[in-house]
Design an enzyme around this catalytic site. Structure first.
Site, PDB file in Angstrom:
ATOM      1  N   SER A  61     -43.456 -25.593  -4.912  1.00 38.42           N
ATOM      2  CA  SER A  61     -43.269 -25.912  -6.330  1.00 38.42           C
ATOM      3  C   SER A  61     -44.608 -25.974  -7.065  1.00 38.42           C
ATOM      4  CB  SER A  61     -42.553 -27.251  -6.484  1.00 38.42           C
ATOM      5  OG  SER A  61     -41.368 -27.264  -5.714  1.00 38.42           O
TER       6      SER A  61
HETATM    7  N1  SAH Z   1     -40.854 -29.205  -1.581  1.00 30.90           N
HETATM    8  C1  SAH Z   1     -41.126 -27.865  -1.122  1.00 30.90           C
HETATM    9  C2  SAH Z   1     -40.423 -26.850  -1.973  1.00 30.90           C
HETATM   10  C3  SAH Z   1     -39.683 -25.822  -1.175  1.00 30.90           C
HETATM   11  S1  SAH Z   1     -38.515 -24.849  -2.063  1.00 30.90           S
HETATM   12  C4  SAH Z   1     -42.610 -27.625  -1.007  1.00 30.90           C
HETATM   13  O1  SAH Z   1     -43.391 -28.520  -1.335  1.00 30.90           O
HETATM   14  O2  SAH Z   1     -43.003 -26.559  -0.524  1.00 30.90           O
HETATM   15  C5  SAH Z   1     -37.021 -25.708  -1.724  1.00 30.90           C
HETATM   16  C6  SAH Z   1     -36.529 -25.712  -0.315  1.00 30.90           C
HETATM   17  O3  SAH Z   1     -35.211 -26.284  -0.311  1.00 30.90           O
HETATM   18  C7  SAH Z   1     -36.374 -24.349   0.357  1.00 30.90           C
HETATM   19  O4  SAH Z   1     -37.207 -24.302   1.476  1.00 30.90           O
HETATM   20  C8  SAH Z   1     -34.897 -24.282   0.739  1.00 30.90           C
HETATM   21  O5  SAH Z   1     -34.664 -23.658   1.989  1.00 30.90           O
HETATM   22  C9  SAH Z   1     -34.535 -25.749   0.794  1.00 30.90           C
HETATM   23  N2  SAH Z   1     -33.102 -26.070   0.703  1.00 30.90           N
HETATM   24  C10 SAH Z   1     -32.139 -25.510  -0.075  1.00 30.90           C
HETATM   25  N3  SAH Z   1     -30.945 -26.090   0.153  1.00 30.90           N
HETATM   26  C11 SAH Z   1     -31.145 -27.066   1.100  1.00 30.90           C
HETATM   27  C12 SAH Z   1     -30.308 -28.003   1.764  1.00 30.90           C
HETATM   28  N4  SAH Z   1     -28.994 -28.075   1.530  1.00 30.90           N
HETATM   29  N5  SAH Z   1     -30.874 -28.828   2.671  1.00 30.90           N
HETATM   30  C13 SAH Z   1     -32.197 -28.773   2.953  1.00 30.90           C
HETATM   31  N6  SAH Z   1     -33.035 -27.904   2.360  1.00 30.90           N
HETATM   32  C14 SAH Z   1     -32.528 -27.060   1.439  1.00 30.90           C
END
Ligand code: SAH
Length: 208
Positions: free
Chosen positions: A51
């Protein structure tokens, strides 16, 4: 980056301190390192993104304003949905007593593990699982934060939130748009506030 965040309106000194303490370049692939301190989302593989720093800081600030701060102004246990590369989990680790961070994609869960291992952080726990169901073992949470947006805030998150706690998450709002939503839980009930438009990856169910 901290100056930029302060200029963008982030006021909470603990949040600014946490953003300054975590090196974002550790979390992106080599070719993207020069962009690590720009205020932009970057690819982390499997179609997912780390993000934007301003969004991480904004959401952390909203979480901190939720009210359930304990000793030293820290939050208690926090649930982080969507570990991705682990960046936000580590930022939250500076602000909360314990962080449970859950990711549904095995490859990213492993990547986050590898990213955090050399840093030896004792209070950030990485879990492979479907965050739509929350993570009951760590409940109740002072705060829950999500980096992926669904149609609504799952009921499980509200159940696993402590009274006085806050959820900060993106949800679908209008045609092909998302908004940040804040959910506050008290003994009197649930209060939901819709804030600005945001752009997160979709919340999906199941492990892959
Ligand atoms: N906070 C992260 C952002 C990653 S993007 C960072 O700092 O890099 C969001 C993430 O949410 C993705 O990796 C995606 O696979 C995950 N995601 C989506 N649906 C999800 C769910 N039901 N449970 C766990 N993770 C999920």
């Amino acid at each position: 980056m901290v100056q930029l965040l302060a200029a963008e309106g982030i006021r909470d000194a603990q949040v600014l301190g946490a953003m300054g303490a975590v090196d974002r370049h550790h979390f992106v692939d080599g070719a993207l390192v020069p962009q690590a301190y720009e205020d932009t989302a970057l690819p982390i593989g499997l179609g997912q993104t780390i993000s934007k720093p301003s969004v991480v800081a904004r959401m952390a600030e909203l979480l901190m304003q939720g009210g359930l701060r304990g000793e030293g102004g820290r939050l208690g246990r926090v649930l982080d949905i969507g570990t991705g590369c682990g960046y936000q989990a580590l930022v939250l680790g500076q602000l909360a007593s314990e962080v449970y961070s859950i990711e549904r994609l095995r490859e990213l869960h492993e990547k986050a593990r590898a990213n955090l291992r050399p840093l030896r952080v004792a209070n950030v726990h990485l879990i492979l699982g479907d965050g739509m169901a929350g993570f009951a073992k760590g409940a109740p949470y002072a705060g829950i934060i999500a980096a992926a947006g669904g149609e609504a805030v799952p009921e499980a998150w509200i159940e696993q939130l402590a009274y006085g706690g806050r959820i900060v998450a993106p949800i679908v709002h209008g045609p092909s748009q998302q908004a940040l939503v804040v959910v506050d839980k008290s003994r009197q009930g649930i209060q939901q506030t819709i804030l600005e438009t945001v752009n997160f990856v979709p919340l999906k169910s199941g492990i892959a």
